[in-house]
Design a protein around this motif. Sequence first.
Motif, PDB file in Angstrom:
ATOM      1  N   VAL A 150       0.824  -1.284  -0.139  1.00 47.12           N
ATOM      2  CA  VAL A 150       0.016  -0.037  -0.045  1.00 47.12           C
ATOM      3  C   VAL A 150       0.909   1.113  -0.065  1.00 47.12           C
ATOM      4  O   VAL A 150       0.307   2.296  -0.297  1.00 47.12           O
ATOM      5  CB  VAL A 150      -0.784   0.002   1.143  1.00 47.12           C
ATOM      6  N   CYS A 151       2.080   1.194   0.324  1.00 43.60           N
ATOM      7  CA  CYS A 151       3.079   2.336   0.480  1.00 43.60           C
ATOM      8  C   CYS A 151       2.859   3.077  -0.989  1.00 43.60           C
ATOM      9  O   CYS A 151       3.567   2.650  -1.679  1.00 43.60           O
ATOM     10  CB  CYS A 151       4.352   2.172   1.041  1.00 43.60           C
ATOM     11  N   PRO A 152       2.553   4.440  -0.879  1.00 46.40           N
ATOM     12  CA  PRO A 152       2.387   5.133  -2.206  1.00 46.40           C
ATOM     13  C   PRO A 152       3.653   5.616  -2.592  1.00 46.40           C
ATOM     14  O   PRO A 152       4.129   6.061  -3.703  1.00 46.40           O
ATOM     15  CB  PRO A 152       1.256   6.232  -1.992  1.00 46.40           C
ATOM     16  N   THR A 153       4.700   5.766  -1.513  1.00 47.07           N
ATOM     17  CA  THR A 153       5.981   6.296  -1.830  1.00 47.07           C
ATOM     18  C   THR A 153       7.252   5.258  -2.121  1.00 47.07           C
ATOM     19  O   THR A 153       8.480   5.716  -2.002  1.00 47.07           O
ATOM     20  CB  THR A 153       6.571   7.564  -0.949  1.00 47.07           C
ATOM     21  N   LYS A 154       6.712   4.031  -1.862  1.00 49.76           N
ATOM     22  CA  LYS A 154       7.964   2.841  -2.003  1.00 49.76           C
ATOM     23  C   LYS A 154       8.665   3.233  -0.492  1.00 49.76           C
ATOM     24  O   LYS A 154      10.010   2.840  -0.707  1.00 49.76           O
ATOM     25  CB  LYS A 154       8.809   2.987  -3.037  1.00 49.76           C
ATOM     26  N   ALA A 155       8.333   3.653   0.321  1.00 54.70           N
ATOM     27  CA  ALA A 155       9.337   4.016   1.359  1.00 54.70           C
ATOM     28  C   ALA A 155       9.403   2.899   2.186  1.00 54.70           C
ATOM     29  O   ALA A 155      10.274   2.344   2.952  1.00 54.70           O
ATOM     30  CB  ALA A 155       8.496   5.226   2.404  1.00 54.70           C
ATOM     31  N   SER A 156       8.404   1.873   2.204  1.00 57.76           N
ATOM     32  CA  SER A 156       8.440   0.692   2.900  1.00 57.76           C
ATOM     33  C   SER A 156       8.712  -0.447   1.708  1.00 57.76           C
ATOM     34  O   SER A 156       8.452  -0.274   0.797  1.00 57.76           O
ATOM     35  CB  SER A 156       6.883   0.239   3.428  1.00 57.76           C
ATOM     36  N   PHE A 157       9.619  -1.233   2.281  1.00 59.57           N
ATOM     37  CA  PHE A 157      10.132  -2.141   1.309  1.00 59.57           C
ATOM     38  C   PHE A 157      10.740  -3.545   2.074  1.00 59.57           C
ATOM     39  O   PHE A 157      10.743  -3.358   3.384  1.00 59.57           O
ATOM     40  CB  PHE A 157      11.357  -1.695   0.539  1.00 59.57           C
ATOM     41  N   ARG A 176      12.161   9.033   2.872  1.00 56.45           N
ATOM     42  CA  ARG A 176      11.127   8.812   2.106  1.00 56.45           C
ATOM     43  C   ARG A 176       9.335   8.943   2.611  1.00 56.45           C
ATOM     44  O   ARG A 176       8.481   9.645   1.807  1.00 56.45           O
ATOM     45  CB  ARG A 176      11.047   7.495   1.161  1.00 56.45           C
ATOM     46  N   CYS A 177       9.397   8.327   3.769  1.00 57.47           N
ATOM     47  CA  CYS A 177       7.962   8.423   4.084  1.00 57.47           C
ATOM     48  C   CYS A 177       7.374   9.612   4.339  1.00 57.47           C
ATOM     49  O   CYS A 177       7.959  10.744   4.712  1.00 57.47           O
ATOM     50  CB  CYS A 177       8.115   7.607   5.686  1.00 57.47           C
ATOM     51  N   ILE A 178       5.965   9.817   3.931  1.00 59.90           N
ATOM     52  CA  ILE A 178       5.470  11.114   4.209  1.00 59.90           C
ATOM     53  C   ILE A 178       4.562  11.065   5.084  1.00 59.90           C
ATOM     54  O   ILE A 178       3.507  12.050   5.270  1.00 59.90           O
ATOM     55  CB  ILE A 178       4.757  11.246   2.660  1.00 59.90           C
ATOM     56  N   GLY A 179       4.373   9.963   5.825  1.00 64.92           N
ATOM     57  CA  GLY A 179       3.375   9.907   7.049  1.00 64.92           C
ATOM     58  C   GLY A 179       1.897   9.827   6.623  1.00 64.92           C
ATOM     59  O   GLY A 179       1.093  10.130   7.220  1.00 64.92           O
ATOM     60  N   CYS A 180       1.812   8.897   5.667  1.00 64.41           N
ATOM     61  CA  CYS A 180       0.257   9.113   5.221  1.00 64.41           C
ATOM     62  C   CYS A 180      -0.512   8.086   5.855  1.00 64.41           C
ATOM     63  O   CYS A 180      -1.730   8.099   6.105  1.00 64.41           O
ATOM     64  CB  CYS A 180       0.191   8.666   3.658  1.00 64.41           C
ATOM     65  N   ARG A 181       0.101   6.966   6.458  1.00 64.26           N
ATOM     66  CA  ARG A 181      -0.368   6.212   7.512  1.00 64.26           C
ATOM     67  C   ARG A 181      -1.433   5.042   6.811  1.00 64.26           C
ATOM     68  O   ARG A 181      -1.971   4.234   7.271  1.00 64.26           O
ATOM     69  CB  ARG A 181      -1.221   6.710   8.553  1.00 64.26           C
ATOM     70  N   TYR A 182      -0.931   4.864   5.383  1.00 65.35           N
ATOM     71  CA  TYR A 182      -1.635   3.742   4.894  1.00 65.35           C
ATOM     72  C   TYR A 182      -1.067   2.325   5.537  1.00 65.35           C
ATOM     73  O   TYR A 182      -2.183   1.445   5.566  1.00 65.35           O
ATOM     74  CB  TYR A 182      -1.300   3.821   3.241  1.00 65.35           C
ATOM     75  N   CYS A 183       0.039   2.434   5.653  1.00 62.96           N
ATOM     76  CA  CYS A 183       0.711   0.983   6.155  1.00 62.96           C
ATOM     77  C   CYS A 183       0.091   0.610   7.513  1.00 62.96           C
ATOM     78  O   CYS A 183       0.089  -0.512   7.937  1.00 62.96           O
ATOM     79  CB  CYS A 183       2.038   1.222   6.094  1.00 62.96           C
ATOM     80  N   VAL A 184       0.051   1.807   8.207  1.00 60.38           N
ATOM     81  CA  VAL A 184      -0.509   1.541   9.718  1.00 60.38           C
ATOM     82  C   VAL A 184      -1.815   0.696   9.693  1.00 60.38           C
ATOM     83  O   VAL A 184      -1.945  -0.178  10.548  1.00 60.38           O
ATOM     84  CB  VAL A 184      -0.470   2.944  10.551  1.00 60.38           C
TER      85      VAL A 184
END
Lengths: 123, 242
Positions: free
Chosen positions: B117-124, B137-145
Motif C-alpha cells: 500500500v505504500c504510495p512512496t515505496k518508503a516501505s520495502f 521517503r515516508c510522507i506519513g500518510c499512515r496507509y501502512c499503519v
Amino acid sequence: MKMRAIIAFLAFLIVLTLPFLVSAGSGNILQSVQAPEIELPDPELGECVEDVSYMRANHMVLLKEERERAVRHGERGDYSLSNCFSCHTNITTFCKRCHDYAGVKPGCFEIEEGCHYAPTSND
Amino acid sequence: MGMDRRTFLKLGGALALGSLITPGSQLLLASQENKTGNESKTRWAMVVDLDKCSGCNKECEEICRDENNVPHYGNERYDAYWLRVADVKQHLPGVETRERHIPLMCQHCDNPPCVHVCPTKASFVRDDGITLIDEHRCIGCRYCVIACPYRARSLIFRKSDKWTNEEVPKMMIGVVTKCSFCAHRVDKGQDPACVEKCPYNGLIFGNMNDPNSEVAKIIATKNTKILRPEKHLGPKVFYKGL
Ligand code: SF4
Ligand code: SF4
C-alpha cells in the motif's frame, strides 16, 4: 528629447550598478569574498576516503548514495556520516563554517534538528 | 492509410479496456510475486519461546526503546511501540487459568501488505527478508499503519528528544516507524537487542534458510505457530508454546 532619454537611461544604469560600484570602490572585491577557514583534522589520522578536491565538490553525493545502500541493502561502508565523524570530530569548525558561508543547511543534523548524531564543540 | 473507421474504434476500445484491467492484474501479480527472500541465501527469522517468557517487567520493551530511540511519553495516545508484550488470559472451565505474555513486534511478512500500500515505496523488503521503512521517503500518510494486521506500526506524533543510542538516528516527527529486527545490529553480525538482552533467553534469532541454525531447527520441529495464519502473509516471527 532624444538627449533626455539617453541621460535618463544612463542614470538608470548607474542606479542599477550602484551596489557593485560601491563595493568595487571600497577595495579589492576578491578580498571580501575569501573562502572560510576550516579546521582540518589531524593529518596523522590518515587520508580521506577520496581526495580533497573531490570530497569538497561531491561529499553530499557520496553520503546520499551511501544512505541508499545502507537503508535499502544493508551495506554499511566507508562513506557513512559516522565514518566522517571518526576524523572530523567537530561540525562547528568543519562542516558549519563552509555551509554557513554557502548558505546550505545540511539536512542530516541541522534541518529541524535532524536525526543524525553529530559531534559539536560542546561535546 | 489502410485502417477504416470501424477497425480504429475497435482498437481504441480494446486499448481502453486493457488499460482498465492492467492495474488490477498488476496488483494480483504483485501479491504473487513479492515473496521476497525465499530464494535468497539469508532469511532472518525469530522464534519466541513463550514457555520461557515470564513477562518480567516487560524488560524487552525498555531495551528496544533504548536501542532504537523509540519515544515513550507515558500516554497511550502518542506512544510509539516497536515491541509490546501482550498479557493474555484464557478462562476455560475445569482448567487452571494461566496468564501468558506474548511479545509482539513487526512479523517481517514475506508478503507484507504494508509494502503493497505504500504510495512512496518508503516501505520495502530487503533481500534478506527484513521489512524496513526508508524514513527519508515516508510522507506519513499512515496507509501502512492501517494495512498491517499485526498493528506493528506507529506514527511519531510528537517531537521526540529521546536519543539513548547515538548510533541510530533520532525519531523524526511525522514518519511511521516499526521494529526493524535491529537491522543496524544484524548488518554488523549481532543479534537484535531484545534477543541479546532478554534475561530469560526467550527470543532466538537466526537465518531460517540455513538448516543448521537454531531457528531453522526449532521451526522444523513444527512446534511453532505463526500469528493470524489465515492472512497468508508469511510472517517470520514464530511462537513456540502458543
Ligand atoms: S507485520 Fe505489519 S509492518 Fe511488519 S511486515 Fe507484516 S504487515 Fe508490514
Ligand atoms: S506512512 Fe510512510 S511508510 Fe507508511 S504507507 Fe505512507 S509513506 Fe509508506
